[in-house]
Design a protein around this motif. Structure first.
Motif: not given
Length: 135
Positions: A13, A16-17, A56-57, A70-71, A73
């Protein structure tokens, strides 16, 4: 209650951020090693799967069959060229209202959605035309 994550999941995480684009599991594996956060490739895949199930992903499969992670978003939408593999993000979301309706109708917790159109980009269309006229 927030699910407990493993240390490896937290490392993934955090990496990825810092990225501004989706990444394959293999490239993520290399990136983790470069940051001295090394773990086995199988652990990377297992951790990504657990984070996906947690919402989350997100994973997106390219025209070549490779999964990019990716996260979560925002919802992502793309035009993907089947010939060269280029992927063009699009901003419009024709299914956002449908997502809300499905969430309410089925009491289904939706983490994200993806919409992808496959075809040929302008360059590949021109390349195809050029190749056809030369024969």
């Amino acid at each position: 209650m927030k699910p407990r994550r493993t240390r490896n999941q937290e490392h993934i995480v955090s990496v990825l951020k810092t990225l501004d684009q989706a990444i394959s599991a293999q490239d993520l594996f290399i990136e983790l090693r470069n940051r001295d956060l090394g773990m086995g490739l199988a652990t990377v895949y297992r951790s990504l799967e657990a984070l996906k199930l947690e919402g989350v992903v997100q994973a997106r499969t390219t025209s070549g069959g490779e999964a990019l992670y990716s996260l979560v978003k925002e919802d992502r939408h793309h035009l993907t060229c089947l010939q060269c593999g280029d992927s063009i993000p699009i901003d419009e979301c024709p299914v956002h209202d449908l997502e809300i309706q499905l969430n309410e109708s089925y009491q289904f917790k939706i983490y994200y959605h993806m919409l992808e159109f496959f075809g040929l980009c302008t360059q590949c269309q021109q390349s195809d035309l050029t190749n056809q006229t030369e024969h």
